[in-house]
Design a protein around this motif. Sequence first.
Motif, PDB file in Angstrom:
ATOM      1  N   GLU A 185      61.732  47.636   1.054  1.00 48.47           N
ATOM      2  CA  GLU A 185      61.956  48.392  -0.184  1.00 48.47           C
ATOM      3  C   GLU A 185      62.737  49.675   0.058  1.00 48.47           C
ATOM      4  OE1 GLU A 185      58.286  50.980  -1.445  1.00 48.47           O
ATOM      5  OE2 GLU A 185      57.577  49.040  -0.734  1.00 48.47           O
ATOM      6  N   TYR A 186      62.846  50.105   1.299  1.00 51.08           N
ATOM      7  CA  TYR A 186      63.610  51.313   1.631  1.00 51.08           C
ATOM      8  C   TYR A 186      65.039  50.989   2.050  1.00 51.08           C
ATOM      9  CZ  TYR A 186      58.920  53.191   1.584  1.00 51.08           C
ATOM     10  OH  TYR A 186      57.660  53.544   1.197  1.00 51.08           O
ATOM     11  N   LEU A 187      65.425  49.737   1.959  1.00 52.03           N
ATOM     12  CA  LEU A 187      66.780  49.314   2.316  1.00 52.03           C
ATOM     13  C   LEU A 187      67.496  48.898   1.036  1.00 52.03           C
ATOM     14  CD1 LEU A 187      65.798  47.127   5.390  1.00 52.03           C
ATOM     15  CD2 LEU A 187      66.751  49.435   5.437  1.00 52.03           C
ATOM     16  N   PRO A 188      68.208  49.823   0.404  1.00 49.53           N
ATOM     17  CA  PRO A 188      68.799  49.520  -0.906  1.00 49.53           C
ATOM     18  C   PRO A 188      69.793  48.365  -0.876  1.00 49.53           C
ATOM     19  CG  PRO A 188      69.569  51.651  -0.081  1.00 49.53           C
ATOM     20  CD  PRO A 188      68.504  51.172   0.849  1.00 49.53           C
ATOM     21  N   GLY A 189      70.516  48.202   0.199  1.00 49.42           N
ATOM     22  CA  GLY A 189      71.465  47.088   0.283  1.00 49.42           C
ATOM     23  C   GLY A 189      70.749  45.751   0.262  1.00 49.42           C
ATOM     24  N   MET A 233      67.814  45.185  -1.057  1.00 51.97           N
ATOM     25  CA  MET A 233      67.227  45.021  -2.387  1.00 51.97           C
ATOM     26  C   MET A 233      68.281  44.544  -3.393  1.00 51.97           C
ATOM     27  SD  MET A 233      63.961  45.704  -2.207  1.00 51.97           S
ATOM     28  CE  MET A 233      64.154  44.625  -0.823  1.00 51.97           C
ATOM     29  N   ARG A 234      69.494  45.094  -3.308  1.00 53.51           N
ATOM     30  CA  ARG A 234      70.578  44.634  -4.189  1.00 53.51           C
ATOM     31  C   ARG A 234      70.903  43.172  -3.921  1.00 53.51           C
ATOM     32  NH1 ARG A 234      72.641  49.647  -3.201  1.00 53.51           N
ATOM     33  NH2 ARG A 234      74.043  48.857  -1.614  1.00 53.51           N
ATOM     34  N   GLN A 262      59.756  39.179   3.395  1.00 53.76           N
ATOM     35  CA  GLN A 262      60.344  40.480   3.685  1.00 53.76           C
ATOM     36  C   GLN A 262      59.234  41.436   4.088  1.00 53.76           C
ATOM     37  OE1 GLN A 262      62.358  41.283   0.025  1.00 53.76           O
ATOM     38  NE2 GLN A 262      60.701  42.492  -0.783  1.00 53.76           N
ATOM     39  N   ARG A 274      68.873  40.884  -2.678  1.00 49.31           N
ATOM     40  CA  ARG A 274      67.753  40.090  -3.175  1.00 49.31           C
ATOM     41  C   ARG A 274      67.801  39.933  -4.698  1.00 49.31           C
ATOM     42  NH1 ARG A 274      62.320  42.932  -3.584  1.00 49.31           N
ATOM     43  NH2 ARG A 274      63.464  43.614  -5.389  1.00 49.31           N
ATOM     44  N   ASP A 275      68.197  40.987  -5.385  1.00 52.25           N
ATOM     45  CA  ASP A 275      68.202  40.966  -6.840  1.00 52.25           C
ATOM     46  C   ASP A 275      69.374  40.207  -7.445  1.00 52.25           C
ATOM     47  OD1 ASP A 275      65.887  42.460  -6.747  1.00 52.25           O
ATOM     48  OD2 ASP A 275      66.898  44.366  -7.125  1.00 52.25           O
ATOM     49  N   GLU A 329      58.863  47.440   4.722  1.00 55.29           N
ATOM     50  CA  GLU A 329      59.930  48.426   4.882  1.00 55.29           C
ATOM     51  C   GLU A 329      61.187  48.050   4.097  1.00 55.29           C
ATOM     52  OE1 GLU A 329      58.471  46.891   7.579  1.00 55.29           O
ATOM     53  OE2 GLU A 329      57.078  48.505   8.060  1.00 55.29           O
TER      54      GLU A 329
END
Length: 72
Positions: free
Chosen positions: A30-34, A36-37, A25, A39-40, A28
């Motif tokens: 980390e600035y895409l909350p969707g 990140m969700r 990844q 990925r988590d 940048e």
Amino acid sequence: KEIRTDLQEFLNRSGIGAAGPLWFQTPEAEYLPGLMRFRDHAVALPLYAALSVSEQKRVVNRIHRWVQRMSK
């Protein structure tokens, strides 16, 4: 421990190569909350056309066993 991590470790102990969904990844991301969700909460599973039916069933059965274990 996270549910995703627990499932991933359970499958890996069984010899099923589960992994996080993103192998690369950009910074940048980390600035895409969707993203990140995603990925988590997601797990990449080895389910593809070259797997035999018995291998596919093994993956599905291990996930089913993990779900049963978590629901107790």
